[in-house]
Scaffold this active site. Structure first.
Site, PDB file in Angstrom:
ATOM      1  N   ASP A   7      -0.996  -0.791  -7.127  1.00  0.00           N
ATOM      2  CA  ASP A   7       0.037  -1.168  -6.139  1.00  0.00           C
ATOM      3  C   ASP A   7       1.302  -0.284  -6.444  1.00  0.00           C
ATOM      4  O   ASP A   7       2.085  -0.669  -7.311  1.00  0.00           O
ATOM      5  CB  ASP A   7       0.228  -2.554  -6.196  1.00  0.00           C
ATOM      6  CG  ASP A   7       1.394  -3.021  -5.038  1.00  0.00           C
ATOM      7  OD1 ASP A   7       2.085  -2.296  -4.661  1.00  0.00           O
ATOM      8  OD2 ASP A   7       1.133  -4.543  -4.820  1.00  0.00           O
ATOM      9  N   LYS A  63      13.696   9.209  -8.982  1.00  0.00           N
ATOM     10  CA  LYS A  63      12.821   9.610  -7.902  1.00  0.00           C
ATOM     11  C   LYS A  63      11.934  10.894  -8.546  1.00  0.00           C
ATOM     12  O   LYS A  63      10.640  10.786  -8.459  1.00  0.00           O
ATOM     13  CB  LYS A  63      13.258  10.309  -6.567  1.00  0.00           C
ATOM     14  CG  LYS A  63      12.211  10.384  -5.317  1.00  0.00           C
ATOM     15  CD  LYS A  63      11.953  11.883  -5.410  1.00  0.00           C
ATOM     16  CE  LYS A  63      10.910  11.807  -4.128  1.00  0.00           C
ATOM     17  NZ  LYS A  63      10.299  13.382  -4.151  1.00  0.00           N
ATOM     18  N   GLU A  89       3.183  15.900  -2.233  1.00  0.00           N
ATOM     19  CA  GLU A  89       4.267  16.798  -2.451  1.00  0.00           C
ATOM     20  C   GLU A  89       3.885  18.134  -3.181  1.00  0.00           C
ATOM     21  O   GLU A  89       3.331  17.829  -4.421  1.00  0.00           O
ATOM     22  CB  GLU A  89       5.311  16.027  -3.016  1.00  0.00           C
ATOM     23  CG  GLU A  89       6.466  16.758  -3.260  1.00  0.00           C
ATOM     24  CD  GLU A  89       7.836  15.904  -3.641  1.00  0.00           C
ATOM     25  OE1 GLU A  89       7.726  14.721  -3.814  1.00  0.00           O
ATOM     26  OE2 GLU A  89       8.814  16.465  -4.118  1.00  0.00           O
ATOM     27  N   HIS A 148       9.645  25.155  -6.504  1.00  0.00           N
ATOM     28  CA  HIS A 148       9.388  24.241  -5.333  1.00  0.00           C
ATOM     29  C   HIS A 148       8.947  25.097  -4.156  1.00  0.00           C
ATOM     30  O   HIS A 148       7.891  24.927  -3.172  1.00  0.00           O
ATOM     31  CB  HIS A 148      10.488  23.394  -5.196  1.00  0.00           C
ATOM     32  CG  HIS A 148       9.971  22.226  -4.547  1.00  0.00           C
ATOM     33  ND1 HIS A 148      10.017  21.650  -2.970  1.00  0.00           N
ATOM     34  CD2 HIS A 148       9.856  20.968  -4.979  1.00  0.00           C
ATOM     35  CE1 HIS A 148       9.646  20.674  -2.919  1.00  0.00           C
ATOM     36  NE2 HIS A 148       9.603  19.991  -4.052  1.00  0.00           N
TER      37      HIS A 148
HETATM   38  P1  NAD Z   1      -7.053 -10.173  -8.767  1.00  0.00           P
HETATM   39  O1  NAD Z   1      -6.757 -11.359  -8.311  1.00  0.00           O
HETATM   40  O2  NAD Z   1      -7.954  -9.211  -7.744  1.00  0.00           O
HETATM   41  O3  NAD Z   1      -7.670  -9.852  -9.991  1.00  0.00           O
HETATM   42  C1  NAD Z   1      -7.292 -10.595 -11.292  1.00  0.00           C
HETATM   43  C2  NAD Z   1      -8.101 -11.435 -11.705  1.00  0.00           C
HETATM   44  O4  NAD Z   1      -9.267 -10.818 -12.218  1.00  0.00           O
HETATM   45  C3  NAD Z   1      -7.803 -12.352 -12.706  1.00  0.00           C
HETATM   46  O5  NAD Z   1      -6.915 -13.600 -12.375  1.00  0.00           O
HETATM   47  C4  NAD Z   1      -8.967 -12.804 -13.610  1.00  0.00           C
HETATM   48  O6  NAD Z   1      -9.402 -13.851 -12.966  1.00  0.00           O
HETATM   49  C5  NAD Z   1      -9.974 -11.680 -13.254  1.00  0.00           C
HETATM   50  N1  NAD Z   1     -10.237 -10.805 -14.418  1.00  0.00           N
HETATM   51  C6  NAD Z   1     -11.385 -10.281 -14.463  1.00  0.00           C
HETATM   52  N2  NAD Z   1     -11.475  -9.498 -15.896  1.00  0.00           N
HETATM   53  C7  NAD Z   1     -10.043  -9.509 -16.411  1.00  0.00           C
HETATM   54  C8  NAD Z   1      -9.411  -8.961 -17.274  1.00  0.00           C
HETATM   55  N3  NAD Z   1     -10.060  -8.174 -18.229  1.00  0.00           N
HETATM   56  N4  NAD Z   1      -8.148  -8.891 -17.677  1.00  0.00           N
HETATM   57  C9  NAD Z   1      -7.390  -9.911 -16.555  1.00  0.00           C
HETATM   58  N5  NAD Z   1      -8.058 -10.544 -15.505  1.00  0.00           N
HETATM   59  C10 NAD Z   1      -9.404 -10.262 -15.259  1.00  0.00           C
HETATM   60  O7  NAD Z   1      -5.783  -9.137  -8.378  1.00  0.00           O
HETATM   61  P2  NAD Z   1      -4.460  -9.179  -9.422  1.00  0.00           P
HETATM   62  O8  NAD Z   1      -4.282  -8.182 -10.543  1.00  0.00           O
HETATM   63  O9  NAD Z   1      -4.093 -10.712  -9.790  1.00  0.00           O
HETATM   64  O10 NAD Z   1      -3.302  -8.754  -8.202  1.00  0.00           O
HETATM   65  C11 NAD Z   1      -3.257  -7.595  -7.871  1.00  0.00           C
HETATM   66  C12 NAD Z   1      -3.297  -7.271  -6.413  1.00  0.00           C
HETATM   67  O11 NAD Z   1      -2.129  -8.478  -5.756  1.00  0.00           O
HETATM   68  C13 NAD Z   1      -2.678  -6.033  -5.897  1.00  0.00           C
HETATM   69  O12 NAD Z   1      -3.542  -5.547  -4.905  1.00  0.00           O
HETATM   70  C14 NAD Z   1      -1.385  -6.123  -5.219  1.00  0.00           C
HETATM   71  O13 NAD Z   1      -1.163  -5.321  -4.351  1.00  0.00           O
HETATM   72  C15 NAD Z   1      -1.305  -7.416  -4.565  1.00  0.00           C
HETATM   73  N6  NAD Z   1      -0.019  -8.250  -4.394  1.00  0.00           N
HETATM   74  C16 NAD Z   1       1.188  -7.907  -5.106  1.00  0.00           C
HETATM   75  C17 NAD Z   1       2.144  -8.647  -4.824  1.00  0.00           C
HETATM   76  C18 NAD Z   1       3.737  -8.029  -5.277  1.00  0.00           C
HETATM   77  O14 NAD Z   1       3.433  -7.173  -6.258  1.00  0.00           O
HETATM   78  N7  NAD Z   1       4.794  -8.591  -5.149  1.00  0.00           N
HETATM   79  C19 NAD Z   1       2.204  -9.840  -4.248  1.00  0.00           C
HETATM   80  C20 NAD Z   1       0.897 -10.111  -3.695  1.00  0.00           C
HETATM   81  C21 NAD Z   1      -0.094  -9.331  -3.751  1.00  0.00           C
END
Ligand code: NAD
Length: 423
Positions: A277, A261, A83, A375
């Site tokens: 995300d 928005k 945008e 804009h």
């Molecule tokens: P992930 O599972 O890839 O990473 C998280 C993991 O990283 C933790 O569980 C931990 O084991 C590890 N980790 C390593 N260093 C860490 C630190 N310093 N702090 C915290 N954890 C650390 O990702 P996530 O963050 O659990 O999930 C994000 C993904 O889930 C995104 O891609 C999102 O799009 C997707 N997702 C979103 C939804 C929703 O929002 N409703 C639903 C399903 C999936």
């Protein structure tokens, strides 16, 4: 080839093979197909592993918002957006806020909520008590799933349960509160919610269906506030205009949707640039805006006793420095390096400040000369490009259209014809 959307085994093919099929069905030219294959900084192998049925890459402009000072620290803020005027407005607003001492921010601990839905209960109250009495066991089961998160000081810290009345009867909703540290946390929380479900079924004698994170992350909030000197805005009349605009948005959901928005224009651009995300952030922001009654604005602007403008924004901010695409997308990694945040909390607070800046940029223009002037001059460049202008002709055509207040493709073509004949 017949135009059917049923393509058996499409997912098993390589991106090149998939593209060949699409090229045929959609009658793409060689040039059009080549555009999709131009993966830039990403390799086809990387993108093929990031999503499904991949046929190419969709590039977005990546810009940099300058002038941001947050809690006394300067930031360069990468923004990915299609945008026009978003990045310019953020820079302009950040400069005005800087004149008033910059942004100030705060945030809660990075706690996400995981929900486990229990149905088919004979006595929902008794089931709830059973769950609450077994809190320690449930939390232990959840934490057993993620020793890495625990090692960083995160993990399932608490839980609660609520009985809700629905069109399909009473349900017990068990909520896990998980400190996700520097992760957005959806995968981590979903894994925990799934792991505790059998125990919750045993405790309640009910049946568990959904086990999933909530994007209404009310325990993971980021807040930013600022004071903008009236002189920086162009006088007290502009301050009044912005305060009136804020009151309008607070009272009217139709205005609040557009007000919010505007703030999300900036937030989502940064979230996108960093591989986070953005759907989660959008969902959380809008649900939060409707949490306490009718949908309203997520930011407020008022005039203080000195006649200066004061603004504040607060919203859920589930973002991570690791996990998801943050580390797998090479451009997102570079964007994160430019941003230079050290924790998910710091990142969340920067995003709140960006939202406040973006909101201010839009409101200042609206309350002042109207949004179209700034804009449209940027939009005019897009129209000029659509009409076929290239290189220096883009600006020449755009400038003429803005001057004439006729920003349309037909007019752009006429001007372009005229200018190219002259050359
Ligand atoms: P992930 O599972 O890839 O990473 C998280 C993991 O990283 C933790 O569980 C931990 O084991 C590890 N980790 C390593 N260093 C860490 C630190 N310093 N702090 C915290 N954890 C650390 O990702 P996530 O963050 O659990 O999930 C994000 C993904 O889930 C995104 O891609 C999102 O799009 C997707 N997702 C979103 C939804 C929703 O929002 N409703 C639903 C399903 C999936």
């Amino acid at each position: 080839m017949a135009k059917t959307s049923v393509i058996s085994g499409f997912y098993k093919l390589s991106p090149k093979e998939r593209l060949a099929i699409v090229k045929d069905i959609a009658c793409l030219t060689d040039e059009e197909a080549a555009l999709l294959e131009n993966t830039g900084a990403l390799s086809m192998d990387t993108v093929d592993h990031m999503a499904e049925n991949v046929i190419g890459v969709f590039p977005e402009p990546l810009g940099l918002a300058v002038n941001f000072q947050i809690n006394g620290k300067d930031y360069l803020i990468p923004m990915a957006t299609e945008e026009p005027s978003v990045i310019a407005a953020a820079c302009y607003a950040a400069k005005m806020v800087r004149d008033g001492g910059g942004f100030h921010t705060s945030s809660t601990a990075p706690v996400m909520i995981g929900q486990v839905q229990v149905v088919g209960l004979k006595d929902a109250k008794h089931a709830k008590n059973q769950v609450l009495a077994a809190k320690a066991d449930i939390l232990k089961k959840a934490n057993d799933q993620d020793p890495v998160l625990n090692s960083f000081g995160g993990g399932a810290k608490d839980l609660d349960a609520k009985i809700i009345d629905t069109t399909m009867g009473q349900m017990l909703i068990v909520e896990l509160y998980v400190d996700c540290r520097d992760a957005m946390g959806a995968n981590a929380v979903n894994t925990m919610a799934e792991a505790v479900a059998p125990l919750i079924e045993r405790l309640t004698s009910g049946q568990v269906y959904l086990r999933i994170i909530s994007n209404l992350a009310t325990k993971r909030l980021a807040k930013a506030w600022c004071t903008v000197p009236k002189e920086a805005l162009g006088g007290e009349a502009v301050v009044d205009g912005i305060a009136y605009a804020s009151a309008f948005a607070a009272a009217d959901p139709y205005r609040a949707a557009t007000h919010n928005k505007g703030a999300m224009n900036g937030i989502i651009a940064v979230v996108l640039a960093t591989g986070n995300d953005h759907r989660a952030i959008e969902a959380g922001a809008h649900a939060y805006a409707a949490l306490k009654g009718p949908y309203t604005s997520i930011s407020k602007w008022t005039k203080n006793v000195n006649g200066d403008l004061e603004g504040v924004i607060e919203l859920p901010m589930a973002v991570g420095l690791i996990g998801g695409a943050v580390k797998t997308h090479p451009v997102a990694r570079v964007a994160m390096k430019i941003l230079g945040v050290k924790s998910a909390n710091e990142f969340a607070e920067v995003l709140a400040a960006v939202g406040l800046a973006q909101n201010l940029g839009a409101l200042r223009a609206l309350a002042n000369e109207g949004i179209q002037r700034g804009h449209m001059s940027l939009h005019a460049r897009n129209i000029a490009i659509t009409a076929g202008a290239k290189d220096e002709l883009v600006d020449l055509v755009a400038e003429r259209m803005v001057k004439e207040r006729k920003v349309r493709v037909d007019r752009a073509k006429e001007i372009l014809d005229e200018l190219t004949k002259r050359q």
